[in-house]
Design a protein around this motif. Sequence first.
Motif, PDB file in Angstrom:
ATOM      1  N   LEU A  27      -9.400   5.927   4.895  1.00 19.49           N
ATOM      2  CA  LEU A  27      -9.767   5.628   6.270  1.00 19.49           C
ATOM      3  C   LEU A  27     -10.050   6.893   7.066  1.00 19.49           C
ATOM      4  O   LEU A  27     -11.014   6.965   7.826  1.00 19.49           O
ATOM      5  N   ARG A  28      -9.182   7.860   6.877  1.00 12.96           N
ATOM      6  CA  ARG A  28      -9.353   9.101   7.620  1.00 12.96           C
ATOM      7  C   ARG A  28     -10.673   9.763   7.250  1.00 12.96           C
ATOM      8  O   ARG A  28     -11.388  10.275   8.112  1.00 12.96           O
ATOM      9  N   LYS A  59       3.875   9.343   5.109  1.00 10.35           N
ATOM     10  CA  LYS A  59       3.688   9.610   6.533  1.00 10.35           C
ATOM     11  C   LYS A  59       2.698   8.633   7.153  1.00 10.35           C
ATOM     12  O   LYS A  59       1.741   8.214   6.534  1.00 10.35           O
ATOM     13  N   LYS A  60       2.968   8.289   8.389  1.00  9.23           N
ATOM     14  CA  LYS A  60       2.051   7.437   9.147  1.00  9.23           C
ATOM     15  C   LYS A  60       1.715   8.124  10.447  1.00  9.23           C
ATOM     16  O   LYS A  60       2.255   9.153  10.780  1.00  9.23           O
ATOM     17  N   LYS A  80      -4.879   4.652   1.016  1.00  8.79           N
ATOM     18  CA  LYS A  80      -5.628   3.885   1.999  1.00  8.79           C
ATOM     19  C   LYS A  80      -5.832   4.687   3.277  1.00  8.79           C
ATOM     20  O   LYS A  80      -6.911   4.702   3.868  1.00  8.79           O
ATOM     21  N   SER A  81      -4.776   5.328   3.681  1.00 14.63           N
ATOM     22  CA  SER A  81      -4.832   6.133   4.895  1.00 14.63           C
ATOM     23  C   SER A  81      -5.821   7.284   4.721  1.00 14.63           C
ATOM     24  O   SER A  81      -6.581   7.611   5.637  1.00 14.63           O
ATOM     25  N   CYS A  82      -5.806   7.869   3.536  1.00 17.36           N
ATOM     26  CA  CYS A  82      -6.735   8.972   3.251  1.00 17.36           C
ATOM     27  C   CYS A  82      -8.172   8.485   3.307  1.00 17.36           C
ATOM     28  O   CYS A  82      -9.049   9.137   3.876  1.00 17.36           O
ATOM     29  N   ARG A 105       0.609  10.905   2.318  1.00 13.15           N
ATOM     30  CA  ARG A 105      -0.056   9.742   2.890  1.00 13.15           C
ATOM     31  C   ARG A 105      -0.370   8.768   1.782  1.00 13.15           C
ATOM     32  O   ARG A 105      -0.399   9.135   0.607  1.00 13.15           O
ATOM     33  N   CYS A 106      -0.630   7.532   2.142  1.00  9.65           N
ATOM     34  CA  CYS A 106      -1.077   6.599   1.122  1.00  9.65           C
ATOM     35  C   CYS A 106      -2.585   6.752   0.959  1.00  9.65           C
ATOM     36  O   CYS A 106      -3.285   7.244   1.848  1.00  9.65           O
ATOM     37  N   TRP A 142      -3.203  12.019  12.186  1.00  8.68           N
ATOM     38  CA  TRP A 142      -3.335  13.082  11.208  1.00  8.68           C
ATOM     39  C   TRP A 142      -3.291  14.440  11.893  1.00  8.68           C
ATOM     40  O   TRP A 142      -3.845  14.623  12.973  1.00  8.68           O
ATOM     41  N   CYS A 149       0.833  -1.190   0.000  1.00 10.29           N
ATOM     42  CA  CYS A 149       0.000   0.000   0.000  1.00 10.29           C
ATOM     43  C   CYS A 149       0.872   1.245   0.000  1.00 10.29           C
ATOM     44  O   CYS A 149       0.677   2.166  -0.763  1.00 10.29           O
ATOM     45  N   CYS A 150       1.808   1.269   0.892  1.00 10.86           N
ATOM     46  CA  CYS A 150       2.644   2.447   1.029  1.00 10.86           C
ATOM     47  C   CYS A 150       4.072   2.072   0.662  1.00 10.86           C
ATOM     48  O   CYS A 150       4.898   1.816   1.522  1.00 10.86           O
TER      49      CYS A 150
END
Length: 279
Positions: free
Chosen positions: A55-56, A13-14, A51-53, A48-49, A17, A6-7
Motif C-alpha cells: 500500500l505504501r 508496526k502500524k 500488505k502495508s508495504c 511491517r506487514c 510510515w 495479514c499481520c
Amino acid sequence: MGRQPCCDKLGVKKGPWTAEEDKKLINFILTNGQCCWRAVPKLAGLLRCGKSCRLRWTNYLRPDLKRGLLTESEEQLVIDLHARLGNRWSKIAARLPGRTDNEIKNHWNTHIKKKLTKMGIDPVTHEPINKPSTTTNTTSTVDDHHQPEPEQLRPPLPQKTEESQATSEENSSSSQPETCWGAESGSSSDNNREDDPLMNFLWENDTPFLDASWDFPVTPSAGNTINNVDMSACEENCANWLLDCQDFSVEEFGFGCFNDVGVDMGMNINMMDMVDEKL
DNA sequence: AACGCATACAACCGCGAACGT
DNA sequence: CACGTTCGCGGTTGTATGCGT
C-alpha cells in the motif's frame, strides 16, 4: 479454511510510515523489484506487514505518481468513469496516469461527491436528485454557483486516431451503474461510449498505463519505451520524485541503484542528470 | 491565542479472486 | 476438486492540518 491474518506477528508496526521506513522500502523495491510482498518486509528489514508495504508503495512511494489535487479534466474524467464503472476505483485509476485508486477514492469522497450533490446530482446514480417532472434544466437543490449541467461536465474530447479494437472487460460488466450524462434518454453506456471518443480511447487501451513500467528490474528494451509505454513522462515523474527524495538526503538511498534502474528500464535519459538540471 | 469543528488524506481492515499444490 | 496462500480491491477509520469563532 481459516484466513491467515495479514499481520499475525507481534511487533508488526502500524500507523504512519517514517522517512526511514520509506527509504528502506524504496531501496528494496528499486534494487529487487516488486516481488512477493509478503517477503518484502523481511527482506527489506521492515517491521511491517507485506500488505502495508504494498500500500505504501503503490499509494505513496511509486515514482510515477502525480501529486496534488486532480485537475479539472481529471476530475471530469473520474466522474464520467464512475458513472460507467461505479466504485471500481482501481479500474478508474488505471485510466488516470499517475493517480492511485486510493487517491481517486479519497478525492471522490471529499470533493466530487459534494460537488455533485451540490449540483443536485446523485453521486451514486449520477441522476438528478430531485428528478424534475418538467423539462427545466435547473433544480431547486442547485445552489447559486451556476454550476454547469452534467453534459457540460464531460471531459474534453481528444482526437481519436486508433481504429476500434475488441472491447475490454468493463464493456461486458453491466452490474455497475449505467446511468450517465444524458441518461434520461435511456442511452446505454456502450452507446454513450461510441459517442465519446475519449471513452473509446480509454476503453480500447485497456492496458494499464503504468503498471507495466514498474515491474523492474527488467531486461533492457529498445528505444524509449517499456512494454509500449512511453517513458518520457515517466522519466519526468521519476525525476520529480527523486527531487522529493531530497528530503531523505540523497546519499542515504545509495543512489547507485537509481542509475541501475535507469539502465534497466532502457531509459535514454539519465534520471539523475534530470535531477541535477532541476536542482 | 485557544479552542472546536471541518476537511483531506494516509493507512488499516476484511473480503473475495486468483493461483499454486 | 479441495485446500492453502497471496494479492488486490473497496470501505472505513485515524490523524494531521486548516479554518472559523
